[in-house]
Design a protein around this motif. Structure first.
Motif, mmCIF file in Angstrom:
data_model
loop_
_atom_site.group_PDB
_atom_site.id
_atom_site.type_symbol
_atom_site.label_atom_id
_atom_site.label_comp_id
_atom_site.label_asym_id
_atom_site.label_seq_id
_atom_site.Cartn_x
_atom_site.Cartn_y
_atom_site.Cartn_z
ATOM 1 N N ALA A 136 0.479 -1.401 0.173
ATOM 2 C CA ALA A 136 0.277 0.316 -0.004
ATOM 3 C C ALA A 136 0.691 1.037 0.074
ATOM 4 C CB ALA A 136 -1.062 -0.274 1.318
ATOM 5 N N ALA A 137 1.724 1.009 0.328
ATOM 6 C CA ALA A 137 2.676 2.526 0.319
ATOM 7 C C ALA A 137 3.425 3.054 -1.115
ATOM 8 C CB ALA A 137 4.368 1.624 0.848
ATOM 9 N N GLY A 138 2.928 2.440 -2.091
ATOM 10 C CA GLY A 138 2.972 2.310 -3.662
ATOM 11 C C GLY A 138 3.226 1.844 -4.823
ATOM 12 N N ALA A 139 3.799 2.493 -5.539
ATOM 13 C CA ALA A 139 3.870 2.154 -7.255
ATOM 14 C C ALA A 139 5.415 0.768 -7.152
ATOM 15 C CB ALA A 139 3.687 2.809 -7.609
ATOM 16 N N SER A 140 5.859 1.761 -5.910
ATOM 17 C CA SER A 140 7.392 1.399 -5.763
ATOM 18 C C SER A 140 7.610 0.197 -5.167
ATOM 19 C CB SER A 140 8.187 2.711 -5.366
ATOM 20 O OG SER A 140 8.263 2.897 -4.049
ATOM 21 N N ALA A 141 7.178 -0.378 -4.328
ATOM 22 C CA ALA A 141 6.608 -1.001 -3.399
ATOM 23 C C ALA A 141 5.950 -2.210 -3.794
ATOM 24 C CB ALA A 141 5.815 -0.585 -1.807
ATOM 25 N N GLN A 142 5.602 -2.383 -4.757
ATOM 26 C CA GLN A 142 4.234 -3.867 -4.874
ATOM 27 C C GLN A 142 5.617 -4.762 -5.366
ATOM 28 O OE1 GLN A 142 0.954 -3.440 -5.712
ATOM 29 N NE2 GLN A 142 1.971 -1.147 -4.716
ATOM 30 N N TRP A 143 6.780 -5.288 -5.602
ATOM 31 C CA TRP A 143 7.604 -6.266 -5.424
ATOM 32 C C TRP A 143 7.609 -6.710 -4.228
ATOM 33 C CZ3 TRP A 143 10.744 -7.298 -1.724
ATOM 34 C CH2 TRP A 143 11.225 -5.809 -0.368
ATOM 35 N N VAL A 144 6.420 -6.835 -3.211
ATOM 36 C CA VAL A 144 6.861 -7.625 -2.415
ATOM 37 C C VAL A 144 6.038 -8.558 -2.783
ATOM 38 C CG1 VAL A 144 7.290 -5.792 -0.494
ATOM 39 C CG2 VAL A 144 5.130 -6.074 -0.962
ATOM 40 N N TRP A 145 5.148 -7.996 -3.750
ATOM 41 C CA TRP A 145 4.611 -9.647 -4.055
ATOM 42 C C TRP A 145 4.503 -10.764 -4.450
ATOM 43 C CZ3 TRP A 145 -0.041 -9.028 -1.401
ATOM 44 C CH2 TRP A 145 -0.835 -8.102 -1.046
ATOM 45 N N GLU A 146 5.976 -10.656 -5.242
ATOM 46 C CA GLU A 146 6.702 -11.803 -5.369
ATOM 47 C C GLU A 146 7.411 -12.486 -4.203
ATOM 48 O OE1 GLU A 146 9.414 -10.451 -8.599
ATOM 49 O OE2 GLU A 146 7.956 -9.214 -9.987
ATOM 50 N N PHE A 147 7.149 -11.769 -3.386
ATOM 51 C CA PHE A 147 8.285 -12.793 -2.548
ATOM 52 C C PHE A 147 6.809 -12.984 -0.994
ATOM 53 C CE2 PHE A 147 10.996 -10.324 -3.843
ATOM 54 C CZ PHE A 147 12.441 -10.612 -4.631
ATOM 55 N N SER A 148 7.735 -13.891 -0.512
ATOM 56 C CA SER A 148 6.419 -15.105 0.278
ATOM 57 C C SER A 148 7.154 -14.112 1.751
ATOM 58 C CB SER A 148 6.934 -15.857 0.579
ATOM 59 O OG SER A 148 8.478 -16.524 0.872
ATOM 60 N N PRO A 149 6.152 -13.830 2.534
ATOM 61 C CA PRO A 149 6.171 -13.678 3.665
ATOM 62 C C PRO A 149 7.211 -14.227 4.180
ATOM 63 C CG PRO A 149 3.606 -14.372 3.495
ATOM 64 C CD PRO A 149 4.689 -15.101 2.615
ATOM 65 N N GLY A 150 7.820 -15.455 4.372
ATOM 66 C CA GLY A 150 9.000 -16.039 5.129
ATOM 67 C C GLY A 150 10.403 -15.120 4.421
ATOM 68 N N ALA A 151 9.968 -14.945 3.051
ATOM 69 C CA ALA A 151 11.627 -14.630 2.862
ATOM 70 C C ALA A 151 11.451 -12.803 2.979
ATOM 71 C CB ALA A 151 11.136 -14.221 0.676
ATOM 72 N N LEU A 152 10.441 -11.508 3.170
ATOM 73 C CA LEU A 152 11.089 -11.144 3.643
ATOM 74 C C LEU A 152 10.938 -10.290 4.751
ATOM 75 C CD1 LEU A 152 6.978 -9.050 2.214
ATOM 76 C CD2 LEU A 152 9.673 -8.601 1.322
ATOM 77 N N LYS A 153 10.201 -11.266 5.499
ATOM 78 C CA LYS A 153 11.309 -11.494 7.035
ATOM 79 C C LYS A 153 12.693 -11.717 7.010
ATOM 80 C CE LYS A 153 6.949 -12.919 9.166
ATOM 81 N NZ LYS A 153 6.559 -12.231 10.352
ATOM 82 N N ALA A 154 12.970 -12.801 6.318
ATOM 83 C CA ALA A 154 14.603 -13.054 5.701
ATOM 84 C C ALA A 154 15.423 -11.826 4.986
ATOM 85 C CB ALA A 154 14.325 -14.189 5.076
ATOM 86 N N ILE A 155 14.806 -11.188 4.602
ATOM 87 C CA ILE A 155 15.458 -10.017 4.294
ATOM 88 C C ILE A 155 15.866 -8.592 4.503
ATOM 89 C CG2 ILE A 155 14.787 -7.762 2.229
ATOM 90 C CD1 ILE A 155 13.937 -10.369 -0.105
ATOM 91 N N GLY A 156 14.077 -8.839 5.971
ATOM 92 C CA GLY A 156 14.537 -8.278 6.458
ATOM 93 C C GLY A 156 14.512 -8.106 7.535
ATOM 94 N N ALA A 157 15.358 -9.352 8.122
ATOM 95 C CA ALA A 157 16.350 -9.808 8.574
ATOM 96 C C ALA A 157 17.993 -9.673 9.268
ATOM 97 C CB ALA A 157 16.115 -11.124 9.111
ATOM 98 N N VAL A 158 18.017 -9.564 7.896
ATOM 99 C CA VAL A 158 19.209 -9.662 7.313
ATOM 100 C C VAL A 158 19.648 -7.871 6.802
ATOM 101 C CG1 VAL A 158 20.904 -9.615 4.685
ATOM 102 C CG2 VAL A 158 19.417 -11.597 5.076
ATOM 103 N N GLU A 159 18.339 -6.643 6.780
ATOM 104 C CA GLU A 159 18.613 -5.603 6.652
ATOM 105 C C GLU A 159 19.103 -5.240 8.507
ATOM 106 O OE1 GLU A 159 16.802 -4.014 2.431
ATOM 107 O OE2 GLU A 159 15.408 -3.870 4.972
ATOM 108 N N LEU A 160 18.562 -5.899 9.105
ATOM 109 C CA LEU A 160 18.685 -5.555 10.678
ATOM 110 C C LEU A 160 20.289 -5.468 10.939
ATOM 111 C CD1 LEU A 160 17.085 -4.671 13.370
ATOM 112 C CD2 LEU A 160 16.674 -6.695 13.220
ATOM 113 N N LEU A 161 20.910 -7.245 10.405
ATOM 114 C CA LEU A 161 22.173 -7.679 11.186
ATOM 115 C C LEU A 161 22.734 -6.622 10.161
ATOM 116 C CD1 LEU A 161 21.524 -11.419 10.946
ATOM 117 C CD2 LEU A 161 21.274 -10.246 12.737
#
Length: 127
Positions: A32-57
């Motif tokens: 819902a953040a906008g057109a530049s955030a539509q890429w999230v639909w290509e990833f599973s919720p688990g993959a998004l959590k993994a990407i977020g964890a990598v960014e946090l680390l």
């Protein structure tokens, strides 16, 4: 040089910290953040959590090792990991045809490469 590297690492850490919100926010809200955030639909919720964890680390790895003087060689390693992450993000955006939004990923890639180069080369924390 040292100050420029600290400032750049701090900015990258802030970007990664904000980006790590993927671990806590659902795909619907991210999309819902906008057109530049539509890429999230290509990833599973688990993959998004993994990407977020990598960014946090990565955010922690850019600042904490040097600030605490515990294995500061991890700073350029974290920056090198970010180069790979942002290269993959840019490739994904180009594959999706999002040429207008790839600029930010490329800027972050260059900044991460600068930190990696600076901390491996002319301004290491040790020696």
């Amino acid at each position: 040089m040292n100050i420029a590297l600290w400032v750049t690492a701090g900015m990258l850490a802030a970007v990664c910290l904000v980006g790590s919100s993927k671990m806590f926010v659902g795909r619907e809200r991210l999309a819902a953040a906008g057109a530049s955030a539509q890429w999230v639909w290509e990833f599973s919720p688990g993959a998004l959590k993994a990407i977020g964890a990598v960014e946090l680390l990565a955010a922690a790895g850019l600042i904490l090792p040097a600030a605490l003087d515990i294995a500061p060689v991890q700073v350029p390693l974290a920056a090198s990991g970010l180069v790979v992450l942002f290269a993959c993000a840019a490739a994904m955006r180009l594959r999706r045809g999002e040429r207008a939004t790839v600029t930010a990923d490329l800027v972050y890639l260059v900044l991460a490469a600068f930190v990696a180069w600076g901390r491996f080369g002319p301004a290491p924390f040790t020696g």
